[in-house]
Design an enzyme around this catalytic site. Structure first.
Site, PDB file in Angstrom:
ATOM      1  N   ASN A   9       0.862  -1.180   0.000  1.00  0.00           N
ATOM      2  CA  ASN A   9       0.000   0.000   0.000  1.00  0.00           C
ATOM      3  C   ASN A   9       0.903   1.236   0.000  1.00  0.00           C
ATOM      4  OD1 ASN A   9      -1.799   2.050   0.527  1.00  0.00           O
ATOM      5  ND2 ASN A   9      -2.404   1.317   2.562  1.00  0.00           N
ATOM      6  N   TRP A  10       0.957   1.887  -1.135  1.00  0.00           N
ATOM      7  CA  TRP A  10       1.843   3.063  -1.251  1.00  0.00           C
ATOM      8  C   TRP A  10       1.260   4.290  -0.549  1.00  0.00           C
ATOM      9  CZ3 TRP A  10       4.505   3.564  -6.763  1.00  0.00           C
ATOM     10  CH2 TRP A  10       5.409   2.501  -6.923  1.00  0.00           C
ATOM     11  N   LYS A  11      -0.001   4.213  -0.133  1.00  0.00           N
ATOM     12  CA  LYS A  11      -0.667   5.356   0.502  1.00  0.00           C
ATOM     13  C   LYS A  11      -0.494   6.600  -0.390  1.00  0.00           C
ATOM     14  CE  LYS A  11      -0.168   3.044   4.889  1.00  0.00           C
ATOM     15  NZ  LYS A  11       0.005   3.095   6.336  1.00  0.00           N
ATOM     16  N   HIS A  94      -9.429   0.819   5.153  1.00  0.00           N
ATOM     17  CA  HIS A  94      -8.152   1.025   5.847  1.00  0.00           C
ATOM     18  C   HIS A  94      -8.387   1.938   7.050  1.00  0.00           C
ATOM     19  CE1 HIS A  94      -4.057   2.227   6.745  1.00  0.00           C
ATOM     20  NE2 HIS A  94      -3.662   1.180   6.048  1.00  0.00           N
ATOM     21  N   GLU A  96      -6.794   4.312   8.191  1.00  0.00           N
ATOM     22  CA  GLU A  96      -6.572   5.742   7.933  1.00  0.00           C
ATOM     23  C   GLU A  96      -7.820   6.379   7.321  1.00  0.00           C
ATOM     24  OE1 GLU A  96      -2.893   5.306   5.757  1.00  0.00           O
ATOM     25  OE2 GLU A  96      -1.901   4.685   7.604  1.00  0.00           O
ATOM     26  N   GLU A 164      -4.773  -5.245  10.555  1.00  0.00           N
ATOM     27  CA  GLU A 164      -3.759  -4.221  10.769  1.00  0.00           C
ATOM     28  C   GLU A 164      -4.009  -3.515  12.097  1.00  0.00           C
ATOM     29  OE1 GLU A 164      -1.961  -2.861   6.729  1.00  0.00           O
ATOM     30  OE2 GLU A 164      -3.690  -1.618   7.173  1.00  0.00           O
ATOM     31  N   GLY A 170       3.013   2.120  10.835  1.00  0.00           N
ATOM     32  CA  GLY A 170       3.966   3.225  10.713  1.00  0.00           C
ATOM     33  C   GLY A 170       4.713   3.556  11.992  1.00  0.00           C
ATOM     34  N   SER A 210       3.928  -2.257  10.149  1.00  0.00           N
ATOM     35  CA  SER A 210       5.378  -2.281  10.369  1.00  0.00           C
ATOM     36  C   SER A 210       6.039  -3.591   9.949  1.00  0.00           C
ATOM     37  CB  SER A 210       5.714  -1.962  11.831  1.00  0.00           C
ATOM     38  OG  SER A 210       5.346  -0.623  12.136  1.00  0.00           O
ATOM     39  N   GLY A 231       3.089  -1.176   4.147  1.00  0.00           N
ATOM     40  CA  GLY A 231       3.078   0.237   3.795  1.00  0.00           C
ATOM     41  C   GLY A 231       4.469   0.696   3.390  1.00  0.00           C
ATOM     42  N   GLY A 232       5.163   1.337   4.324  1.00  0.00           N
ATOM     43  CA  GLY A 232       6.449   1.961   4.029  1.00  0.00           C
ATOM     44  C   GLY A 232       7.448   1.068   3.302  1.00  0.00           C
TER      45      GLY A 232
HETATM   46  P1  13P Z   1       3.384   0.313   7.490  1.00  0.00           P
HETATM   47  O1  13P Z   1       3.890  -0.979   6.877  1.00  0.00           O
HETATM   48  O2  13P Z   1       4.092   1.517   6.973  1.00  0.00           O
HETATM   49  O3  13P Z   1       3.328   0.212   8.991  1.00  0.00           O
HETATM   50  O4  13P Z   1       1.853   0.476   7.007  1.00  0.00           O
HETATM   51  C1  13P Z   1       0.980  -0.580   7.140  1.00  0.00           C
HETATM   52  C2  13P Z   1      -0.277  -0.247   6.436  1.00  0.00           C
HETATM   53  O5  13P Z   1      -1.058   0.583   6.888  1.00  0.00           O
HETATM   54  C3  13P Z   1      -0.548  -0.934   5.155  1.00  0.00           C
HETATM   55  O6  13P Z   1      -1.847  -0.726   4.726  1.00  0.00           O
END
Ligand code: 13P
Length: 250
Positions: A9-11, A94, A96, A164, A170, A210, A231-232
């Site tokens: 997920n590149w957000k 998600h 967020e 998640e 993050g 993470s 994510g990251g």
């Molecule tokens: P991180 O891997 O950056 O913690 O993000 C997880 C995430 O929210 C994937 O959707």
């Protein structure tokens, strides 16, 4: 056995120049029976990402969709538009988006149906806050989100569930293996109870929060973890590729 899936997920990160990471990732994938690899870039990149990813067998997904198929919804994108770019998946619910836009379980359920109608596979996200966990409410919260966010017609191919924990996203904090096992076993049992053995046992369950190259192999030891939503560490091929290899080896 559920299929293994490594989803990135590149957000809200990435412009066209970052699509070189997809090409780089394509050259670092494990051979044949590899996990399904999905990259979910920001919406403006979906079309080009599909073109770059296709030859590598990498699949593309969106990070959201609207529940309606067309209409006066300025700034929104329908599931059919996402499918039209060549994408096959949509991340829905998600944390967020639940937090920033007040998306409810009911909204996520409607979006999931819309995604299915357009032929997309929904990656439905659930997860507890740090306060929920401290108060020992994790399984109650997860059970409620699962019941409310999934429509009745779930199959093992139209839906993926991603657990998640919000406090792990993050932050570099990751639940220990026992905690991951507990929640994923609970989700699996709930899926089997509601959708039957065949669908419930085969629907892919992802862990997210993470996930990094140095903790992926440990996380994938959990029997009911069929992959990760990253994510990251999905932004750079050199970080995501070792996670995919760890999944392939699990
Ligand atoms: P991180 O891997 O950056 O913690 O993000 C997880 C995430 O929210 C994937 O959707």
């Amino acid at each position: 056995m559920p299929r293994k899936i490594a989803a990135g997920n590149w957000k809200m990160n990435g412009t066209a120049t970052d699509l070189t990471e997809l090409d780089a990732l394509g050259t670092q994938l494990p051979a044949s029976s590899a996990p399904t690899v999905v990259i979910c870039p920001p919406a403006p990149l979906l079309f080009r990402a599909s073109e770059v990813a296709g030859p590598h067998g990498i699949r593309i997904g969106a990070q959201n969709c609207h529940a309606q198929s067309t209409g006066a919804h300025t700034g929104d994108i329908s599931a059919a538009m996402i499918a039209d770019t060549g994408a096959d998946f949509a991340i829905l619910g998600h944390s967020e988006r639940r937090e920033a836009y007040g998306e409810t379980n009911r909204d996520v359920r409607s979006k999931t149906k819309a995604a299915w109608d357009a032929g997309l596979t929904a990656i439905v996200c659930i997860g507890e806050t740090g306060e929920d966990r401290d108060a020992n409410n994790t399984l109650d919260i997860i059970g409620g989100q699962l019941a409310g966010s999934l429509p009745n017609d779930v199959t093992e191919t139209n839906t993926v569930v991603a657990y998640e924990p919000i406090w792990a996203i993050g932050t570099g904090k990751v639940p220990n293996l026992d905690q991951i096992v507990e929640v994923h076993d609970f989700i699996r049992a709930r899926l089997i109870r509601r959708f039957g053995q065949q669908i419930g046992a085969a629907l892919p369950l992802l862990y997210g929060g993470s996930v990094k190259p140095d903790n992926a192999a440990t996380i994938f030891q959990a029997a009911n973890v069929d992959g990760a939503l990253v994510g990251g560490a999905s932004l750079k091929a050199n970080d995501f590729a070792p996670i995919i290899h760890a999944l392939a080896a699990s």
